[in-house]
Design an enzyme around this catalytic site. Structure first.
Site, short mmCIF file in Angstrom:
data_model
loop_
_atom_site.label_atom_id
_atom_site.label_comp_id
_atom_site.label_asym_id
_atom_site.label_seq_id
_atom_site.Cartn_x
_atom_site.Cartn_y
_atom_site.Cartn_z
N GLY A 12 -46.76 80.52 32.01
CA GLY A 12 -47.49 81.37 32.95
C GLY A 12 -47.11 81.20 34.42
CG ASN A 14 -42.72 85.27 35.86
OD1 ASN A 14 -42.20 85.73 36.88
ND2 ASN A 14 -42.03 84.61 34.94
NE ARG A 66 -46.01 91.24 14.62
CZ ARG A 66 -45.99 90.11 15.32
NH1 ARG A 66 -46.54 89.01 14.86
NH2 ARG A 66 -45.41 90.08 16.49
CG ASN A 108 -40.56 92.50 29.81
OD1 ASN A 108 -41.31 91.53 29.70
ND2 ASN A 108 -39.31 92.48 29.38
CG HIS A 110 -34.86 90.20 30.17
ND1 HIS A 110 -35.25 89.72 28.93
CD2 HIS A 110 -33.53 89.97 30.28
CE1 HIS A 110 -34.18 89.23 28.31
NE2 HIS A 110 -33.13 89.37 29.10
CD GLU A 148 -41.25 104.62 22.55
OE1 GLU A 148 -40.50 104.63 23.55
OE2 GLU A 148 -42.29 105.30 22.47
CG ASP A 151 -35.30 93.04 26.98
OD1 ASP A 151 -36.48 92.95 27.30
OD2 ASP A 151 -34.68 92.12 26.40
CB ALA A 180 -34.59 86.38 40.48
CD GLU A 181 -38.02 84.91 35.40
OE1 GLU A 181 -39.12 85.10 34.86
OE2 GLU A 181 -37.17 84.15 34.92
C1 GAR Z 1 -39.78 83.91 32.06
O1 GAR Z 1 -38.53 83.37 32.40
C2 GAR Z 1 -39.63 85.36 31.64
O2 GAR Z 1 -38.67 86.05 32.38
C3 GAR Z 1 -39.21 85.20 30.21
O3 GAR Z 1 -40.01 84.16 29.72
C4 GAR Z 1 -40.31 83.26 30.79
C5 GAR Z 1 -41.81 83.04 30.86
O4 GAR Z 1 -42.13 82.04 31.78
N1 GAR Z 1 -39.37 86.42 29.48
C6 GAR Z 1 -38.53 86.81 28.53
O5 GAR Z 1 -37.58 86.15 28.16
C7 GAR Z 1 -38.85 88.18 27.93
N2 GAR Z 1 -37.76 88.65 27.13
P1 GAR Z 1 -43.60 81.91 32.37
O6 GAR Z 1 -44.58 81.86 31.18
O7 GAR Z 1 -43.60 80.61 33.11
O8 GAR Z 1 -43.86 83.08 33.27
#
Ligand code: GAR
Length: 203
Positions: A12, A14, A66, A108, A110, A148, A151, A180-181
């Site tokens: 978490g 992000n 599911r 999202n 990535h 759908e 990515d 970046a993120e």
């Molecule tokens: C992040 O690096 C995010 O970009 C990636 O998972 C991590 C979650 O970290 N997401 C993916 O790979 C989606 N395909 P966080 O829980 O610390 O935010």
């Protein structure tokens, strides 16, 4: 006020960047109305609780199949009545009816420069392992709308990050997050909350 629901699976960081962005006003006109995790051990749930944000776990382990899990997930999201959904390290494929319902209202993050190192099987640390194995000198992160595919949705923001000699997947992952993120995800939300990013309709 843009009401945001954040979907998480892990640490978490992000989510934390969004929480911090709202409190330091890098993100304006937005509030988090719920945090939903598929993983009850996700530290992201603790972060939400600490900040008094509604949080709930909807685990596939609690459902027979599911389809029933997906129904419960969609119910939990809809109950928060969000305007906007943020997948912040959410490692579950989004069911088609939910994609349709929240088209151009779901984004999202990535951890690569799409279209490199993305799609099925590329998530978390695996993305950085693949980037290092390929020997790229530049990687980064991408914020995109969810469609759908995996990515494949329209790209909103990207930011490049340099790979450095001796990087391990863990070191590179951390740099991509920091440089970046944690920047472009709050930035995309700020844009959505203030009309710079057109949401919920075709351009
Ligand atoms: C992040 O690096 C995010 O970009 C990636 O998972 C991590 C979650 O970290 N997401 C993916 O790979 C989606 N395909 P966080 O829980 O610390 O935010």
């Amino acid at each position: 006020m843009l009401k945001i629901c954040v979907l998480v699976s892990g640490g978490g960081t992000n989510l934390q960047a969004i929480i911090d962005g709202i409190s330091n006003k890098t993100i304006t006109n937005a509030e988090i109305v719920g945090v939903i995790s598929n993983n009850r051990n996700a530290f992201a749930l603790e972060r939400a609780k600490k900040h008094g944000i509604f949080s709930v776990c909807v685990s596939p382990k609690d459902y027979e199949n599911r389809e029933l899990f997906y129904q419960a997930l969609m119910k939990a999201v809809d109950e928060r009545e969000p305007d906007f959904i943020v997948l912040a390290g959410f490692l579950v494929a989004i069911p088609a009816p939910m994609v349709e319902k929240y088209r151009r209202r779901m984004i999202n993050i990535h951890p690569s420069l799409i279209p490199s190192f993305c799609g099925t099987g590329y998530y978390g640390l695996k993305v950085h392992e693949a980037a290092l194995a390929r020997g790229v000198k530049v990687t980064g992160a991408t914020v995109h709308f969810v469609d759908e595919g995996t990515d494949t949705g329209e790209i909103i923001l990207q930011k490049a990050v340099e790979v450095q000699q001796g990087d391990t997947p863990e070191v590179l992952q951390r740099r991509v997050m920091e440089e970046a993120e944690w920047k472009i995800l709050p930035q995309a939300i700020e844009m959505a909350a203030n009309g710079t990013l057109k949401i919920g309709e075709e351009r």
